[in-house]
Design an enzyme around this catalytic site. Sequence first.
Site, PDB file in Angstrom:
ATOM      1  N   CYS A 114       0.737  -0.908  -0.064  1.00  0.00           N
ATOM      2  CA  CYS A 114       0.030   0.199  -0.168  1.00  0.00           C
ATOM      3  C   CYS A 114       0.491   1.492  -0.329  1.00  0.00           C
ATOM      4  O   CYS A 114       0.965   2.253  -0.650  1.00  0.00           O
ATOM      5  CB  CYS A 114      -0.942  -0.212   1.119  1.00  0.00           C
ATOM      6  SG  CYS A 114      -2.165  -1.912   1.367  1.00  0.00           S
ATOM      7  N   HIS A 264      -3.614   6.563   0.379  1.00  0.00           N
ATOM      8  CA  HIS A 264      -3.676   5.286  -0.369  1.00  0.00           C
ATOM      9  C   HIS A 264      -5.951   5.561   0.422  1.00  0.00           C
ATOM     10  O   HIS A 264      -5.632   4.957   1.545  1.00  0.00           O
ATOM     11  CB  HIS A 264      -3.123   4.134   0.711  1.00  0.00           C
ATOM     12  CG  HIS A 264      -4.033   3.295   0.517  1.00  0.00           C
ATOM     13  ND1 HIS A 264      -3.692   2.689  -0.443  1.00  0.00           N
ATOM     14  CD2 HIS A 264      -4.253   2.076   1.622  1.00  0.00           C
ATOM     15  CE1 HIS A 264      -4.033   1.181   0.108  1.00  0.00           C
ATOM     16  NE2 HIS A 264      -4.184   0.893   1.162  1.00  0.00           N
ATOM     17  N   ASN A 294     -10.043  -1.094  -2.568  1.00  0.00           N
ATOM     18  CA  ASN A 294      -8.442  -1.360  -2.665  1.00  0.00           C
ATOM     19  C   ASN A 294      -7.909  -1.552  -3.685  1.00  0.00           C
ATOM     20  O   ASN A 294      -7.951  -3.043  -3.225  1.00  0.00           O
ATOM     21  CB  ASN A 294      -8.654  -1.322  -0.851  1.00  0.00           C
ATOM     22  CG  ASN A 294      -6.906  -1.049  -0.680  1.00  0.00           C
ATOM     23  OD1 ASN A 294      -6.239  -0.722  -1.521  1.00  0.00           O
ATOM     24  ND2 ASN A 294      -6.848  -1.051   1.138  1.00  0.00           N
TER      25      ASN A 294
END
Length: 337
Positions: A114, A264, A294
Amino acid sequence: MKAKISAIEYALPSQVLTSEDLAREYPDWSVEKIEEKTGIAKRHIAGDKQCASDLGVEAAKKLFAEGTCSPDSIDYLIFCTQSPDYFLPTTACVIQDRLGLPTSAGAIDFNQGCSGFIYGLGLAKGLIETGQARQVLLIAAETYSKFIHPGDKSVRTLFGDAGTATLITAVDSKKETVGPFVYGTDGRGAKNLIVHSGGLRLPKNVDTAKVEEDSHGNLRSKDNLYMNGPEIFTFTLLSVPRMVNALLKKCQIDLDQVDLFVFHQANRFMLESLRKKLKISEEKFVLAYEEFGNTVSSTIPIALHEAQKRGQLKEGMRVMLVGFGVGYSWGATIIEW
């Protein structure tokens, strides 16, 4: 010479997993409950034979088609992924050949999640500003769906697959347009977001494939992705505000001197908690997860692309980029768009 982000493109798999699809599979979770918790309506899922490299190559070809650059102008390729084609060779070498990049170009993989886009920007800046490269192609791509057990709603509702391609170029300027950076690592959190088997520490075998049910009714084996959501949330809420403040101090600026924040894109609950804790106004805070989920290292470049497309991101803006997650790993930087 200074490094500058010149172009971003992304590619998504054609298969889509909607919240309606998930609600049909998990009768105790309604569409409203899924979207209230995650903010995500759609996740793009890679096909059985579709790899992260395929998505990255598609994104790069879209970038080349824009005319911003051509394959023969790239002198370094950086590929960020945690789902490579092979243990060896380096997937970046395979991508170099598929894209027709010069054989004089450097090409490396790095395994980061991430925070990967921030780390990749840092690597590209180092290559350019030490004279090793003039045009760096940073590809970030993931197919986390291949690690997820279909019975594990704790992660299946969150993650989507994607590939992004970012061109970082050398410009003749004394002004910083990428950087400075702050980074962080705490490997004590490695166990909280992990695929236990499949590497050399624990090769896949009959035992690792055994599926178990956790206390929340989620199914997974050691071959699947495991996430300890509460621990990840606690880590994020502690580490990210400290990182943001450390970067502001390093830049010698205040929070209100940043025009836009691109974090993020983990999920709605995480991002709203961070935004409120840092006291960032809604109009300065980019959200771009509803149609993608995500997508790990691809979330920040996708969010930048989407923010520019909808007019939220404009030329000359000072933008803070913040990545955090698996590892634990975190990183942040300031860019001028």
